[in-house]
Design an enzyme around this catalytic site. Structure first.
Site, PDB file in Angstrom:
ATOM      1  N   GLY A  10     -37.879   8.118  10.478  1.00 34.74           N
ATOM      2  CA  GLY A  10     -37.001   7.162  11.158  1.00 34.74           C
ATOM      3  C   GLY A  10     -37.372   5.724  10.802  1.00 34.74           C
ATOM      4  CB  SER A  75     -36.795  10.056  20.722  1.00 36.02           C
ATOM      5  OG  SER A  75     -35.750  10.010  21.671  1.00 36.02           O
ATOM      6  CE1 TYR A 145     -35.219   6.905  23.514  1.00 32.16           C
ATOM      7  CE2 TYR A 145     -34.826   4.829  24.642  1.00 32.16           C
ATOM      8  CZ  TYR A 145     -35.478   5.550  23.664  1.00 32.16           C
ATOM      9  OH  TYR A 145     -36.376   4.921  22.836  1.00 32.16           O
ATOM     10  NE  ARG A 186     -32.101   0.878  17.909  1.00 32.90           N
ATOM     11  CZ  ARG A 186     -33.013   1.652  17.371  1.00 32.90           C
ATOM     12  NH1 ARG A 186     -33.110   1.760  16.066  1.00 32.90           N
ATOM     13  NH2 ARG A 186     -33.856   2.296  18.129  1.00 32.90           N
TER      14      ARG A 186
HETATM   15  N1  UDP Z   1     -24.443  -5.169  21.678  1.00 36.32           N
HETATM   16  C1  UDP Z   1     -23.335  -5.946  21.345  1.00 36.32           C
HETATM   17  N2  UDP Z   1     -22.606  -5.590  20.259  1.00 36.32           N
HETATM   18  C2  UDP Z   1     -22.903  -4.515  19.484  1.00 36.32           C
HETATM   19  C3  UDP Z   1     -24.042  -3.737  19.825  1.00 36.32           C
HETATM   20  C4  UDP Z   1     -24.787  -4.089  20.932  1.00 36.32           C
HETATM   21  O1  UDP Z   1     -23.019  -6.935  22.019  1.00 36.32           O
HETATM   22  O2  UDP Z   1     -22.164  -4.259  18.512  1.00 36.32           O
HETATM   23  C5  UDP Z   1     -25.239  -5.557  22.854  1.00 36.32           C
HETATM   24  C6  UDP Z   1     -25.432  -4.431  23.881  1.00 36.32           C
HETATM   25  O3  UDP Z   1     -24.364  -4.405  24.790  1.00 36.32           O
HETATM   26  C7  UDP Z   1     -26.749  -4.822  24.507  1.00 36.32           C
HETATM   27  C8  UDP Z   1     -27.516  -5.517  23.388  1.00 36.32           C
HETATM   28  O4  UDP Z   1     -26.535  -5.882  22.422  1.00 36.32           O
HETATM   29  O5  UDP Z   1     -26.541  -5.735  25.552  1.00 36.32           O
HETATM   30  C9  UDP Z   1     -28.568  -4.639  22.733  1.00 36.32           C
HETATM   31  O6  UDP Z   1     -27.962  -3.423  22.399  1.00 36.32           O
HETATM   32  P1  UDP Z   1     -28.698  -2.326  21.554  1.00 36.32           P
HETATM   33  O7  UDP Z   1     -27.748  -1.166  21.431  1.00 36.32           O
HETATM   34  O8  UDP Z   1     -29.229  -2.891  20.299  1.00 36.32           O
HETATM   35  O9  UDP Z   1     -29.970  -1.889  22.388  1.00 36.32           O
HETATM   36  P2  UDP Z   1     -30.328  -1.764  23.945  1.00 36.32           P
HETATM   37  O10 UDP Z   1     -31.237  -2.898  24.200  1.00 36.32           O
HETATM   38  O11 UDP Z   1     -29.087  -1.856  24.774  1.00 36.32           O
HETATM   39  O12 UDP Z   1     -30.980  -0.447  24.045  1.00 36.32           O
END
Ligand code: UDP
Length: 325
Positions: A10, A75, A145, A186
């Site tokens: 990963g 994971s 998770y 992400r």
């Molecule tokens: N996010 C966003 N646009 C995207 C992907 C994520 O605005 O295309 C926001 C998401 O809503 C969160 C933050 O970025 O508030 C981080 O998201 P990520 O999925 O990277 O990880 P998390 O911290 O939520 O596990």
């Protein structure tokens, strides 16, 4: 040392395997390729100290070598991935963790659990230190998770207390860098690949939610320190430099020179409002702190994504985690 790394193909796992080999350790990498990629470790296959074995750690493990340390990274770890694989996420956090703990006990090896800032849920306390017990919705879409990792922490401490296992727990906050999948959903991988393609960056909600982003090399130094100590933790590993998602989007637009702009989409259900680690414990216990400023780390990440051909793998326009509005 001979180190077993679960999830070694990963994003974090492959960087850890590389760092262990670089310092002279031998590495047995286990992965079922659900979110890991063989290409992440292709450059390590010719190294004499490196073995990569396709394995599902929720099944019986076959590790026929001596082991000094086990690092359990396996994971699904992005909200998109664990929403796609909810049962597998629960299984790898529970059965997978227990199998690897047993392996460590059998070999009297150090066991390091990669836990997560998600154990704090949508935190009611800010910033988060390790004494905070968290605010997790146990039946929400992220619970597979969050609760799997909380169970994994409990199991790890139970093995420590009842079996005398040499265990350590790190809680990893948002980490970014080369080898993230462009389609992992992400925020950094999505924004960078969208910007490089000249598309609008998909900001969820109004972008006022915050995250604190740690560059992968810093995180790996913290993991190595946790392998080398006998402290139990938990230790937060993350970069306390906090910014809103909107600020991050604007920074990515600036660093890439993209004029694609922003596109606002609804916020996923239970998306944490704020997140920032207190890292005093890791500073004092492990002598660890992050060194790479976010702008520098993002520049390296942008350069890596730009060099990949797979930036055409588009992230989905809608998160499967669900929408609150
Ligand atoms: N996010 C966003 N646009 C995207 C992907 C994520 O605005 O295309 C926001 C998401 O809503 C969160 C933050 O970025 O508030 C981080 O998201 P990520 O999925 O990277 O990880 P998390 O911290 O939520 O596990």
């Amino acid at each position: 040392m001979r180190v077993v790394v679960s999830g070694g193909c990963g994003f974090l796992g492959s960087h850890l395997c590389e760092a262990l080999l670089r310092r002279g350790d031998q590495v047995c990498c286990l992965d079922n390729f659900s979110s890991g990629r063989a290409s992440n470790v292709a450059h390590l296959l010719s190294e004499p100290g490196f073995v990569c074995t396709p394995s599902d750690v929720t099944q019986q493990l076959r590790v026929n070598v001596d082991v000094d340390a086990v690092v359990h990274l396996a994971s699904p770890a992005s909200p998109l991935d664990y929403a796609r694989h909810p049962l597998e996420t629960l299984a790898v956090g529970s059965r997978g963790t227990e199998n690897l703990l047993r392996l460590a006990v059998r070999h009297q090896a150090r066991f390091v659990l990669a836990s997560t800032s998600e154990v704090y849920g949508d935190p009611a306390v800010h910033p988060q230190d390790e004494d905070y017990w968290g605010h997790v919705n146990p039946v929400g879409p992220r619970s597979v998770y969050d609760e799997a990792k909380r169970f994994a922490e409990a199991l790890t401490m139970a093995y420590r207390r009842s079996q005398g296992a040499d265990t350590g727990i790190v809680r990893i906050f948002n980490t970014y860098g080369p080898r993230m999948r462009a389609d992992d959903g992400r925020v950094v991988s999505t924004f960078v690949s969208q910007a490089l393609d000249g598309e609008a960056l998909t900001v969820f909600g109004d972008g006022s939610q915050t995250r604190s982003l740690c560059y992968v090399d810093d995180l790996i130094r913290g993991l190595l320190a946790m392998v080398d100590t006998d402290l139990p933790g938990p230790f937060n590993l993350g970069n306390p430099s906090e910014r809103t998602v909107r600020e991050l989007a604007e920074l990515v637009l600036r660093l890439t020179g993209s004029d694609g702009g922003l596109r606002f989409l609804p916020l996923p259900v239970d998306d944490p409002v704020r997140r920032r680690p207190v890292i005093t414990r890791a500073r004092e216990g492990l002598g660890w702190s992050p060194r790479v400023p976010v702008e520098a780390g993002l520049r390296r990440t942008v350069a890596w994504f730009a060099a990949q051909s797979d930036t055409s793998v588009r992230p989905p326009a809608h998160s499967p985690v669900g929408r609150s509005s």
